[in-house]
Design a protein around this motif. Structure first.
Motif, mmCIF file in Angstrom:
data_model
loop_
_atom_site.group_PDB
_atom_site.id
_atom_site.type_symbol
_atom_site.label_atom_id
_atom_site.label_comp_id
_atom_site.label_asym_id
_atom_site.label_seq_id
_atom_site.Cartn_x
_atom_site.Cartn_y
_atom_site.Cartn_z
ATOM 1 N N TYR A 1 0.860 -1.173 0.000
ATOM 2 C CA TYR A 1 0.000 0.000 0.000
ATOM 3 C C TYR A 1 0.903 1.231 0.000
ATOM 4 O O TYR A 1 1.666 1.452 0.943
ATOM 5 N N MET A 2 0.860 2.034 -1.077
ATOM 6 C CA MET A 2 1.825 3.125 -1.208
ATOM 7 C C MET A 2 1.336 4.154 -2.223
ATOM 8 O O MET A 2 0.383 3.916 -2.966
ATOM 9 N N ALA A 3 2.018 5.303 -2.244
ATOM 10 C CA ALA A 3 1.703 6.370 -3.200
ATOM 11 C C ALA A 3 2.453 6.130 -4.500
ATOM 12 O O ALA A 3 3.619 5.723 -4.492
ATOM 13 N N MET A 4 1.791 6.395 -5.635
ATOM 14 C CA MET A 4 2.396 6.138 -6.936
ATOM 15 C C MET A 4 3.639 6.979 -7.168
ATOM 16 O O MET A 4 4.619 6.521 -7.746
ATOM 17 N N GLY A 5 3.608 8.232 -6.728
ATOM 18 C CA GLY A 5 4.690 9.152 -7.026
ATOM 19 C C GLY A 5 5.956 8.955 -6.224
ATOM 20 O O GLY A 5 6.900 9.737 -6.364
ATOM 21 N N ASN A 6 6.014 7.922 -5.378
ATOM 22 C CA ASN A 6 7.249 7.661 -4.637
ATOM 23 C C ASN A 6 8.399 7.288 -5.567
ATOM 24 O O ASN A 6 9.557 7.604 -5.307
ATOM 25 N N ASP A 7 8.093 6.573 -6.646
ATOM 26 C CA ASP A 7 9.138 6.066 -7.536
ATOM 27 C C ASP A 7 8.884 6.371 -9.010
ATOM 28 O O ASP A 7 9.799 6.289 -9.812
ATOM 29 N N ILE A 8 7.664 6.676 -9.375
ATOM 30 C CA ILE A 8 7.278 6.807 -10.774
ATOM 31 C C ILE A 8 6.836 8.242 -11.062
ATOM 32 O O ILE A 8 6.089 8.839 -10.290
ATOM 33 N N GLY A 9 7.294 8.791 -12.190
ATOM 34 C CA GLY A 9 6.812 10.102 -12.634
ATOM 35 C C GLY A 9 7.523 11.294 -12.042
ATOM 36 O O GLY A 9 7.233 12.431 -12.425
ATOM 37 N N VAL A 10 8.426 11.073 -11.095
ATOM 38 C CA VAL A 10 9.147 12.170 -10.452
ATOM 39 C C VAL A 10 10.645 11.974 -10.654
ATOM 40 O O VAL A 10 11.115 10.856 -10.883
ATOM 41 N N LEU A 11 11.394 13.047 -10.558
ATOM 42 C CA LEU A 11 12.849 12.967 -10.688
ATOM 43 C C LEU A 11 13.463 12.489 -9.380
ATOM 44 O O LEU A 11 13.183 13.028 -8.311
ATOM 45 N N ASP A 12 14.303 11.469 -9.459
ATOM 46 C CA ASP A 12 14.935 10.920 -8.258
ATOM 47 C C ASP A 12 15.867 11.928 -7.589
ATOM 48 O O ASP A 12 16.143 11.818 -6.393
ATOM 49 N N THR A 13 16.363 12.893 -8.343
ATOM 50 C CA THR A 13 17.309 13.863 -7.792
ATOM 51 C C THR A 13 16.664 14.792 -6.768
ATOM 52 O O THR A 13 17.366 15.418 -5.980
ATOM 53 N N GLY A 14 15.333 14.914 -6.784
ATOM 54 C CA GLY A 14 14.646 15.794 -5.850
ATOM 55 C C GLY A 14 14.713 17.260 -6.203
ATOM 56 O O GLY A 14 14.316 18.115 -5.405
ATOM 57 N N ILE A 15 15.171 17.582 -7.407
ATOM 58 C CA ILE A 15 15.352 18.985 -7.788
ATOM 59 C C ILE A 15 14.038 19.763 -7.778
ATOM 60 O O ILE A 15 14.012 20.950 -7.461
ATOM 61 N N LEU A 16 12.918 19.093 -8.074
ATOM 62 C CA LEU A 16 11.654 19.807 -8.220
ATOM 63 C C LEU A 16 11.082 20.282 -6.893
ATOM 64 O O LEU A 16 10.225 21.169 -6.871
ATOM 65 N N CYS A 17 11.516 19.706 -5.781
ATOM 66 C CA CYS A 17 11.016 20.171 -4.493
ATOM 67 C C CYS A 17 11.875 21.286 -3.912
ATOM 68 O O CYS A 17 11.867 21.531 -2.697
ATOM 69 N N ASN A 18 12.617 21.981 -4.796
ATOM 70 C CA ASN A 18 13.180 23.282 -4.437
ATOM 71 C C ASN A 18 12.136 24.378 -4.662
ATOM 72 O O ASN A 18 12.466 25.566 -4.593
ATOM 73 N N PHE A 19 10.886 23.963 -4.929
ATOM 74 C CA PHE A 19 9.773 24.894 -5.124
ATOM 75 C C PHE A 19 8.652 24.536 -4.153
ATOM 76 O O PHE A 19 8.566 23.405 -3.669
ATOM 77 N N MET A 20 7.763 25.511 -3.901
ATOM 78 C CA MET A 20 6.654 25.299 -2.978
ATOM 79 C C MET A 20 5.365 24.948 -3.701
ATOM 80 O O MET A 20 4.485 24.304 -3.136
ATOM 81 N N ASN A 21 5.203 25.356 -4.957
ATOM 82 C CA ASN A 21 3.987 25.080 -5.700
ATOM 83 C C ASN A 21 3.964 23.616 -6.131
ATOM 84 O O ASN A 21 4.965 23.076 -6.600
ATOM 85 N N ALA A 22 2.792 22.978 -5.992
ATOM 86 C CA ALA A 22 2.669 21.562 -6.355
ATOM 87 C C ALA A 22 2.794 21.338 -7.849
ATOM 88 O O ALA A 22 3.006 20.202 -8.285
ATOM 89 N N GLY A 23 2.689 22.395 -8.662
ATOM 90 C CA GLY A 23 2.901 22.243 -10.085
ATOM 91 C C GLY A 23 4.308 21.781 -10.406
ATOM 92 O O GLY A 23 4.531 21.076 -11.397
ATOM 93 N N PHE A 24 5.267 22.155 -9.567
ATOM 94 C CA PHE A 24 6.648 21.716 -9.741
ATOM 95 C C PHE A 24 6.977 20.535 -8.835
ATOM 96 O O PHE A 24 7.531 19.532 -9.299
ATOM 97 N N CYS A 25 6.684 20.659 -7.544
ATOM 98 C CA CYS A 25 7.121 19.672 -6.563
ATOM 99 C C CYS A 25 6.294 18.394 -6.674
ATOM 100 O O CYS A 25 5.187 18.304 -6.156
ATOM 101 N N GLY A 26 6.834 17.398 -7.369
ATOM 102 C CA GLY A 26 6.141 16.139 -7.573
ATOM 103 C C GLY A 26 6.054 15.810 -9.047
ATOM 104 O O GLY A 26 6.823 16.290 -9.866
ATOM 105 N N HIS A 27 5.088 14.981 -9.397
ATOM 106 C CA HIS A 27 4.887 14.614 -10.797
ATOM 107 C C HIS A 27 3.932 15.612 -11.455
ATOM 108 O O HIS A 27 3.189 16.325 -10.762
#
Length: 426
Positions: free
Chosen positions: A154-180
């Motif tokens: 039981y898990m969230a899809m975006g843990n491994d799929i659709g997101v960058l593993d580097t974590g670069i996108l969570c240098n932002f606060m808006n969900a449009g960037f941070c995540g898939h």
């Protein structure tokens, strides 16, 4: 006969004060350098991890103030608390390859700046949504071969799929960037974190640079955002299965990069937009990348990365058909701030023309005019990540929202939002 030195109340108090001052100075120094706020628990935390039990706890708080445009001048605050524990079965039971069990619980509270103050589609606070305590993950993961890793539960899809593993996108606060890209969840059974579903994910290393990821998750739309389903793992109202397939390339060079090309298909039957007919299955594709474009040879750790996002989803059933995102992140912007970041991003979210027609028809039927608005909501975001301590990050943030009413069909002035994100690890 009396001793030359006696403990009097005055001397005892002075001694305690000196001891406390010394301890406080050491504690303050340790507090500023430890990896988590609560430290090593007197060695217990480190011992437990050596034995196979690792505890984690994280807090994020996001405050956003609408300074111009939008709907109202005011501020909103939202928060997320995540508690987790990982069991390394190899260490716990002396197994050669026992795998790991991950348990995570999330609690979210607060109010939405997008809903209350601006009226836009892309959430200004990425941690807003599903305001209750829920089970976020109960999974088992194991390497079956050096190249094959399987995770199920039981898990969230975006843990491994659709997101960058580097974590670069969570240098932002808006969900449009941070995540898939958000049109995935807008047009299929793909769900946003912390919504979780039963599923399985497979990673297979084709080579040192190439990897294939395939997953399958149960689609249960009625459980999304439903607090009564917060602790129920079983598929109660299954409509189908969503299957993403992702090819990952990791460039191993002086200027490293990560590239992901993916496709997903949801077998659920859903209503076609603007029609009572059903469409059988929904799909989409995406491309995301993070590429280093500059390294400072005179300052190790200082580098500039460029990222890009493109995603397209079903025109028949998705109100949000395309997403474009691009930007840059500068790591170590100042010599004395090795863990800080400076980020600038631009995003464009395109509504489905069929959704726009539905809004126009509804306005016409009620005798109201339909505003002349742009064909997309756009976002410009600038943020600075200040790593105050290893466990505390402060992120001042500015967002400019263009055409906030593009998805709702409302004539809303462009909005300027200033905010602060606080992240802490306990």
């Amino acid at each position: 006969m009396y001793s030359a030195f006696q403990f009097t109340p005055t001397r005892l108090t002075a001694g305690l004060l000196m001891a406390l001052a010394s301890t406080s100075a050491l504690a303050e120094a340790d507090l500023m350098n430890r990896s988590t706020l609560t430290g090593d628990w007197g060695g217990l935390r480190h011992q437990l991890e050596d034995d196979g039990v690792k505890f984690t706890a994280d807090y994020s708080g996001e405050t956003a103030y609408n300074a111009h445009g939008g709907l109202h001048r005011s501020a909103r605050y939202s928060q997320n608390i995540k508690l987790g524990v990982q069991f390394d079965l190899s260490k716990l039971y002396g197994l050669e390859n026992g795998g790991k069990v991950q348990l995570s619980v999330n609690d979210r509270r607060g109010n939405s700046a997008s809903e209350d103050l601006v009226g836009n589609r892309l959430p200004i606070q990425e941690n807003y949504g599903g305001l209750y305590t829920r089970l976020t993950e109960l999974s088992y993961e194991r390497n079956f071969t050096p190249a094959l890793n399987v995770k199920l539960g039981y898990m969230a899809m975006g843990n491994d799929i659709g997101v960058l593993d580097t974590g670069i996108l969570c240098n932002f606060m808006n969900a449009g960037f941070c995540g898939h890209p958000l049109n995935m969840s807008g047009g299929s059974g793909w769900t946003n974190y912390p919504n979780a579903h039963l599923g399985a994910r497979v990673k297979y290393d084709l080579s040192s640079a190439w990897q294939l990821r395939v997953a399958a998750f149960n689609v249960d739309p009625e459980s999304n955002g439903n607090s009564s389903r917060a602790w129920h793992l079983g598929p109660k109202h299954t409509t189908g299965t969503v299957v993403p397939v992702e090819l990952v390339y990791k460039l191993q060079a002086e200027l490293p990069g990560e590239y992901k090309l993916g496709y997903y298909y949801d077998s659920s039957n859903v209503k076609r937009i603007g029609s009572s007919d059903e469409v059988a299955g929904r799909g989409g594709h995406y491309l995301v990348f993070d590429q280093a474009v500059w390294n400072d040879p005179s300052s190790p750790g200082r580098s500039l990365h460029a990222f890009g996002q493109y995603s397209a989803s079903s025109k028949a059933a998705s109100p949000f058909t395309k997403w474009y995102g691009a930007g840059v992140v500068l790591y170590k912007p100042f010599e004395g701030r090795p863990r800080d970041t400076l980020a600038l991003g631009y995003g464009r979210a395109v509504p489905n023309p069929r959704s726009r027609e539905v809004l126009e028809d509804a306005a016409l039927a009620s005798g109201q005019g339909f505003p002349d608005i742009d064909s997309a909501e756009q976002l410009i975001e600038l943020s600075y990540g200040y790593q105050a301590t290893p466990w505390l990050n402060l992120r001042p943030d500015v967002q400019y929202i263009i055409e906030p009413g593009a998805f709702s069909g409302a004539n809303i002035d462009n909005a300027l939002v200033v905010g602060l994100q606080v992240k802490a690890s306990f």
